[in-house]
Design an enzyme around this catalytic site. Sequence first.
Site, PDB file in Angstrom:
ATOM      1  N   TRP A 132     -11.345  -3.501  -8.683  1.00 15.40           N
ATOM      2  CA  TRP A 132     -12.448  -3.266  -9.912  1.00 15.40           C
ATOM      3  C   TRP A 132     -13.130  -1.898  -9.681  1.00 15.40           C
ATOM      4  O   TRP A 132     -13.235  -1.404 -10.711  1.00 15.40           O
ATOM      5  CB  TRP A 132     -13.131  -4.286 -10.304  1.00 15.40           C
ATOM      6  CG  TRP A 132     -12.156  -5.614 -10.707  1.00 15.40           C
ATOM      7  CD1 TRP A 132     -12.127  -6.782 -10.017  1.00 15.40           C
ATOM      8  CD2 TRP A 132     -11.533  -5.754 -12.028  1.00 15.40           C
ATOM      9  NE1 TRP A 132     -11.436  -7.628 -10.844  1.00 15.40           N
ATOM     10  CE2 TRP A 132     -11.107  -7.155 -11.921  1.00 15.40           C
ATOM     11  CE3 TRP A 132     -11.377  -5.012 -13.033  1.00 15.40           C
ATOM     12  CZ2 TRP A 132     -10.212  -7.512 -12.934  1.00 15.40           C
ATOM     13  CZ3 TRP A 132     -10.489  -5.610 -14.103  1.00 15.40           C
ATOM     14  CH2 TRP A 132      -9.892  -6.655 -14.102  1.00 15.40           C
ATOM     15  N   HIS A 190       2.442   3.213  -8.950  1.00 13.21           N
ATOM     16  CA  HIS A 190       2.469   1.700  -9.300  1.00 13.21           C
ATOM     17  C   HIS A 190       3.650   0.985  -9.785  1.00 13.21           C
ATOM     18  O   HIS A 190       3.951  -0.119  -9.719  1.00 13.21           O
ATOM     19  CB  HIS A 190       1.076   1.457  -9.882  1.00 13.21           C
ATOM     20  CG  HIS A 190      -0.109   1.843  -9.281  1.00 13.21           C
ATOM     21  ND1 HIS A 190      -0.436   1.453  -7.882  1.00 13.21           N
ATOM     22  CD2 HIS A 190      -1.216   2.546  -9.581  1.00 13.21           C
ATOM     23  CE1 HIS A 190      -1.513   1.990  -7.490  1.00 13.21           C
ATOM     24  NE2 HIS A 190      -2.251   2.528  -8.636  1.00 13.21           N
ATOM     25  N   SER A 193      -6.725  -6.447  -6.069  1.00 13.07           N
ATOM     26  CA  SER A 193      -7.596  -7.391  -5.292  1.00 13.07           C
ATOM     27  C   SER A 193      -8.960  -7.145  -6.219  1.00 13.07           C
ATOM     28  O   SER A 193      -9.266  -6.286  -6.897  1.00 13.07           O
ATOM     29  CB  SER A 193      -7.958  -6.344  -3.861  1.00 13.07           C
ATOM     30  OG  SER A 193      -8.883  -5.009  -4.090  1.00 13.07           O
ATOM     31  N   GLU A 222       1.068 -13.186  12.373  1.00 12.09           N
ATOM     32  CA  GLU A 222       1.600 -12.102  13.016  1.00 12.09           C
ATOM     33  C   GLU A 222       1.128 -10.944  12.105  1.00 12.09           C
ATOM     34  O   GLU A 222       1.839 -10.834  11.212  1.00 12.09           O
ATOM     35  CB  GLU A 222       3.018 -12.007  13.654  1.00 12.09           C
ATOM     36  CG  GLU A 222       3.306 -13.232  14.703  1.00 12.09           C
ATOM     37  CD  GLU A 222       2.498 -12.887  16.001  1.00 12.09           C
ATOM     38  OE1 GLU A 222       2.521 -11.950  16.359  1.00 12.09           O
ATOM     39  OE2 GLU A 222       2.000 -13.973  16.539  1.00 12.09           O
ATOM     40  N   SER A 265      -7.969  -5.960   4.181  1.00 14.45           N
ATOM     41  CA  SER A 265      -8.471  -5.772   2.923  1.00 14.45           C
ATOM     42  C   SER A 265      -8.772  -7.001   2.016  1.00 14.45           C
ATOM     43  O   SER A 265      -8.346  -7.247   0.942  1.00 14.45           O
ATOM     44  CB  SER A 265      -7.568  -4.947   2.015  1.00 14.45           C
ATOM     45  OG  SER A 265      -7.380  -3.456   2.945  1.00 14.45           O
ATOM     46  N   LEU A 295      12.928 -19.385  -3.275  1.00 18.82           N
ATOM     47  CA  LEU A 295      11.668 -18.901  -2.752  1.00 18.82           C
ATOM     48  C   LEU A 295      10.819 -18.847  -3.827  1.00 18.82           C
ATOM     49  O   LEU A 295      11.075 -18.439  -4.879  1.00 18.82           O
ATOM     50  CB  LEU A 295      12.108 -17.351  -2.040  1.00 18.82           C
ATOM     51  CG  LEU A 295      11.088 -16.588  -1.824  1.00 18.82           C
ATOM     52  CD1 LEU A 295      11.536 -15.677  -0.587  1.00 18.82           C
ATOM     53  CD2 LEU A 295      10.384 -15.619  -2.721  1.00 18.82           C
ATOM     54  N   TRP A 322       2.903   8.012  -2.524  1.00 16.29           N
ATOM     55  CA  TRP A 322       4.366   8.069  -3.211  1.00 16.29           C
ATOM     56  C   TRP A 322       4.480   8.929  -4.190  1.00 16.29           C
ATOM     57  O   TRP A 322       5.117   9.942  -4.320  1.00 16.29           O
ATOM     58  CB  TRP A 322       5.052   6.744  -3.097  1.00 16.29           C
ATOM     59  CG  TRP A 322       6.432   6.837  -3.510  1.00 16.29           C
ATOM     60  CD1 TRP A 322       7.362   6.510  -2.631  1.00 16.29           C
ATOM     61  CD2 TRP A 322       6.988   6.803  -4.939  1.00 16.29           C
ATOM     62  NE1 TRP A 322       8.668   6.666  -3.407  1.00 16.29           N
ATOM     63  CE2 TRP A 322       8.313   6.979  -4.754  1.00 16.29           C
ATOM     64  CE3 TRP A 322       6.414   7.093  -5.944  1.00 16.29           C
ATOM     65  CZ2 TRP A 322       9.180   6.923  -5.777  1.00 16.29           C
ATOM     66  CZ3 TRP A 322       7.391   7.175  -7.197  1.00 16.29           C
ATOM     67  CH2 TRP A 322       8.509   7.001  -7.087  1.00 16.29           C
ATOM     68  N   ASP A 340       0.691  -1.292   0.127  1.00 17.13           N
ATOM     69  CA  ASP A 340      -0.068   0.165   0.044  1.00 17.13           C
ATOM     70  C   ASP A 340       0.933   1.341   0.008  1.00 17.13           C
ATOM     71  O   ASP A 340       1.927   1.352   0.416  1.00 17.13           O
ATOM     72  CB  ASP A 340      -0.981   0.004   1.238  1.00 17.13           C
ATOM     73  CG  ASP A 340      -2.075   0.730   1.056  1.00 17.13           C
ATOM     74  OD1 ASP A 340      -2.217   1.324  -0.046  1.00 17.13           O
ATOM     75  OD2 ASP A 340      -2.787   1.162   2.096  1.00 17.13           O
ATOM     76  N   GLY A 341       0.226   2.459  -0.520  1.00 13.62           N
ATOM     77  CA  GLY A 341       0.902   3.796  -0.702  1.00 13.62           C
ATOM     78  C   GLY A 341       1.442   4.118  -1.794  1.00 13.62           C
ATOM     79  O   GLY A 341       2.240   5.212  -2.108  1.00 13.62           O
ATOM     80  N   ASN A 342       1.445   3.463  -2.724  1.00 13.23           N
ATOM     81  CA  ASN A 342       1.834   3.931  -3.992  1.00 13.23           C
ATOM     82  C   ASN A 342       1.419   5.214  -4.608  1.00 13.23           C
ATOM     83  O   ASN A 342       2.142   6.122  -5.006  1.00 13.23           O
ATOM     84  CB  ASN A 342       1.404   2.909  -5.434  1.00 13.23           C
ATOM     85  CG  ASN A 342       2.204   1.493  -4.880  1.00 13.23           C
ATOM     86  OD1 ASN A 342       2.953   1.128  -4.136  1.00 13.23           O
ATOM     87  ND2 ASN A 342       1.408   0.373  -5.754  1.00 13.23           N
TER      88      ASN A 342
HETATM   89  C1  FPP Z   1      -2.191   0.168  -3.329  1.00 17.13           C
HETATM   90  O1  FPP Z   1      -1.598   1.149  -3.177  1.00 17.13           O
HETATM   91  C2  FPP Z   1      -1.488  -0.641  -4.224  1.00 17.13           C
HETATM   92  C3  FPP Z   1      -1.932  -1.300  -5.473  1.00 17.13           C
HETATM   93  C4  FPP Z   1      -3.571  -1.199  -5.519  1.00 17.13           C
HETATM   94  C5  FPP Z   1      -1.439  -1.870  -6.467  1.00 17.13           C
HETATM   95  C6  FPP Z   1      -0.383  -2.595  -6.285  1.00 17.13           C
HETATM   96  C7  FPP Z   1       0.540  -3.006  -7.233  1.00 17.13           C
HETATM   97  C8  FPP Z   1       1.668  -2.728  -7.763  1.00 17.13           C
HETATM   98  C9  FPP Z   1       2.679  -2.435  -6.649  1.00 17.13           C
HETATM   99  C10 FPP Z   1       2.338  -3.379  -8.973  1.00 17.13           C
HETATM  100  C11 FPP Z   1       1.853  -4.740  -9.325  1.00 17.13           C
HETATM  101  C12 FPP Z   1       2.908  -5.087 -10.516  1.00 17.13           C
HETATM  102  C13 FPP Z   1       3.421  -6.223 -11.031  1.00 17.13           C
HETATM  103  C14 FPP Z   1       4.356  -6.305 -12.135  1.00 17.13           C
HETATM  104  C15 FPP Z   1       3.169  -7.421 -10.397  1.00 17.13           C
HETATM  105  P1  FPP Z   1      -2.633   2.676  -3.263  1.00 17.13           P
HETATM  106  O2  FPP Z   1      -2.725   2.979  -4.766  1.00 17.13           O
HETATM  107  O3  FPP Z   1      -3.893   2.352  -2.638  1.00 17.13           O
HETATM  108  O4  FPP Z   1      -1.869   3.771  -2.611  1.00 17.13           O
HETATM  109  P2  FPP Z   1      -2.436   4.945  -1.749  1.00 17.13           P
HETATM  110  O5  FPP Z   1      -3.335   4.203  -0.631  1.00 17.13           O
HETATM  111  O6  FPP Z   1      -1.246   5.703  -1.261  1.00 17.13           O
HETATM  112  O7  FPP Z   1      -3.513   5.814  -2.709  1.00 17.13           O
END
Ligand code: FPP
Length: 239
Positions: A65, A33, A61, A199, A188, A127, A21, A16-18
């Site tokens: 959608w 992302h 998730s 944990e 979530s 892994l 960021w 979370d947090g993309n």
């Molecule tokens: C939640 O952050 C993140 C997601 C919904 C998407 C996560 C996906 C990736 C990191 C990329 C996956 C790529 C591959 C190649 C598998 P958010 O958008 O809810 O962040 P926010 O809470 O800061 O808005």
Amino acid sequence: MSDINCVPRHVAIIMDGNGRWARKRGLPRTAGHQRGGDRIHPVALACARRGIEYVTVYAFSTENWTRPSAEIAALLHLLSTRIGSVARACLRDNLRLKLLGRLDGLSPESQEKVRGAVEMNAGNTGLTLCIAFDYGTRSEIVRAARQIVSRGVAPDAIDEELVSANLYTAGMPDVDLLIRCGGETRLSNFLMWQSAYAELYFTEVLWPDFGATDVDDALAEYARRNRRFGALPDGASSQ
Ligand code: FPP
């Protein structure tokens, strides 16, 4: 095999947090992302080097959608365009790639790319990196129930082992440590059956900033926890 009291066998990560960021840098959410996608292999490798056997990351998730269509399109595009480079990096480092969830929301070409990436790593022995895509525990359990019923299994023959064997994670150990980045403290709909005794570790670090030292912080906290799986604490008597 690692000692689960010190090093978890299976670590699950809510990335979370993309969006935050990206916003902090004046960039579109999709840039967050992208950067988040680039963190998956280095973090998995750091986990492998610390003796962890399975890492599962939440890439999309069943609830995602409901996001704006442009963001959904960007996330689907990211999966199908980046999965190849993640798979090649995994091949180099002997990590195995696995997919949990559904691919039918992707175009046939994208599905092919993802399947090809997973097959590329099938022979690896290190892994296992699981990408949870179009995944949600509730739909996973509904799917398991349908599979069991469709085979005509008698109600009395249904037990926890059988349900587990019908989940996407069949054959994998339960989650020992669940990490959520980005400061939120909820699950979530992620691996909730498999995390019954995990944990939980919540960190403010945004996923695109998450790295090996953050893995170490989480593992240090995990090692301090006393896992009881419902039993009494050490030294306590039932009187
Ligand atoms: C939640 O952050 C993140 C997601 C919904 C998407 C996560 C996906 C990736 C990191 C990329 C996956 C790529 C591959 C190649 C598998 P958010 O958008 O809810 O962040 P926010 O809470 O800061 O808005």
